[in-house]
Design a protein around this motif. Structure first.
Motif, short mmCIF file in Angstrom:
data_model
loop_
_atom_site.label_atom_id
_atom_site.label_comp_id
_atom_site.label_asym_id
_atom_site.label_seq_id
_atom_site.Cartn_x
_atom_site.Cartn_y
_atom_site.Cartn_z
N VAL A 192 0.86 -1.19 0.00
CA VAL A 192 0.00 0.00 0.00
C VAL A 192 0.90 1.23 0.00
CG1 VAL A 192 -1.78 1.27 1.24
CG2 VAL A 192 -1.79 -1.24 1.25
N ARG A 193 0.77 2.04 -1.05
CA ARG A 193 1.57 3.27 -1.15
C ARG A 193 0.82 4.43 -0.52
NH1 ARG A 193 2.41 0.33 -5.79
NH2 ARG A 193 4.59 0.12 -6.48
N SER A 194 1.55 5.29 0.17
CA SER A 194 0.95 6.46 0.80
C SER A 194 2.00 7.56 0.85
CB SER A 194 0.43 6.11 2.19
OG SER A 194 -0.27 7.19 2.75
N GLU A 195 1.69 8.64 1.54
CA GLU A 195 2.63 9.75 1.71
C GLU A 195 2.65 10.17 3.16
OE1 GLU A 195 1.51 12.94 -0.83
OE2 GLU A 195 2.36 12.02 -2.64
N ASP A 196 3.81 10.60 3.62
CA ASP A 196 3.88 11.16 4.97
C ASP A 196 3.43 12.62 4.92
OD1 ASP A 196 5.99 12.76 4.09
OD2 ASP A 196 7.54 11.61 5.11
N PRO A 201 7.01 9.56 -0.13
CA PRO A 201 6.34 8.25 -0.24
C PRO A 201 6.67 7.34 0.94
CG PRO A 201 8.20 8.37 -1.74
CD PRO A 201 8.04 9.74 -1.18
N VAL A 202 5.66 6.64 1.41
CA VAL A 202 5.84 5.59 2.41
C VAL A 202 5.05 4.36 1.93
CG1 VAL A 202 6.19 7.16 4.34
CG2 VAL A 202 3.88 6.43 3.77
N TYR A 203 5.39 3.21 2.48
CA TYR A 203 4.80 1.96 2.01
C TYR A 203 4.40 1.10 3.20
CZ TYR A 203 7.19 3.53 -2.19
OH TYR A 203 7.63 4.28 -3.24
N TRP A 204 3.26 0.42 3.04
CA TRP A 204 2.81 -0.55 4.03
C TRP A 204 2.80 -1.93 3.36
CZ3 TRP A 204 1.98 0.94 8.99
CH2 TRP A 204 1.77 2.30 9.23
#
Length: 255
Positions: A192-196, A201-204
């Motif tokens: 799961v890609r997201s943003e701080d 970019p951050v990833y789960w």
């Protein structure tokens, strides 16, 4: 009897509390647990930073800034050097399943494995919770009591670790115990890609896949039928049946 308890959900987890309360009438209990959730830590040891052990509460309850494996290793390998070793290690109750390939990642199972590495009988306890779970930790705790009593009455082979998964239902709805093998999961969901908050970019890691090899005889099948799954695990990962083929392959011949 003396029992060492640990887990991977952290020292304040509901499952750990339920397990401790249930086993207290049977034995002298010592809890050594991580200071935070360490799910997925597997068999990792902390080697680059010192470990600290702090007492918690009024019982024999200790908190470690490390992994589940660290906790069990410390407890058996010198933390209580002036005392006799525990008679058994029980890990859990995990907040979630440890079915199939989960056991390779599980900190709950790893704590039990470390106990067995160090020569003690070991049980890993997990409650198979779902999205609408009732969190029936008391069911799993009652099963843990029964498993400990069984091991005390009839000790298992020295190399055996018991991986016990309990359906998340009231105890009266359980349909017995089943000796099972590990099934296999489908491939996990995509990351799961997201943003701080700064737009980076951050990833789960994606959710675990459902049961693939989940037919009769597997741990998945037992749980689906409201049966307690008891899987005997061993540490030897060697594929013994392939050794002769491997020797031929190394000599340049097709296996």
């Amino acid at each position: 009897m003396k029992i060492l308890i640990s887990n991977d959900d952290g020292y304040r987890a509901d499952g750990l509390g339920a397990l401790t309360e249930a086993l207290a009438p049977l034995a002298q209990i010592t809890v050594v647990a991580p200071d935070r959730n360490r799910s997925g830590a597997s068999n990792s040891l902390t080697l680059e930073v010192p470990l600290r052990v702090l007492p918690y509460g009024e019982r024999r309850y200790f908190v470690v800034n490390g992994t589940p494996t660290d906790c069990v290793h410390l407890a058996i390998s010198g933390l209580f050097a002036a005392e006799p070793e525990p008679d058994m290690v029980v890990s859990g109750i995990n907040d979630g399943a440890n079915l199939g390939d989960d056991v390779l990642y599980s900190g709950t199972v790893a704590a039990a494995v470390e106990g067995r590495f160090l020569g003690l009988p070991a049980i890993a306890m997990s409650l198979v919770v779902g999205a609408d779970s009732g969190r029936h930790y008391q069911t799993a705790a009652r099963v843990a009591v029964e498993m400990v009593m069984r091991v005390q009455r009839s000790p298992l082979h020295r190399a055996t670790i018991l991986n016990v998964n309990v359906p998340d239902v009231p105890y009266e709805e359980l349909r017995g115990y089943e000796a099972t093998r590990l099934g296999f999961r489908h491939r996990s969901e995509p990351i799961v890609r997201s943003e701080d908050p700064r737009g980076r970019p951050v990833y789960w890691v994606g959710a675990a896949g459902g049961g693939d090899d989940a037919g009769p005889g597997t741990d998945f099948h037992a749980i689906a039928n409201n049966r307690v799954s008891v899987t005997p695990l061993q540490i030897d990962l060697t594929r013994h049946s392939m050794l002769d083929d491997m020797r031929e392959w190394l000599q340049g011949r097709e296996p």
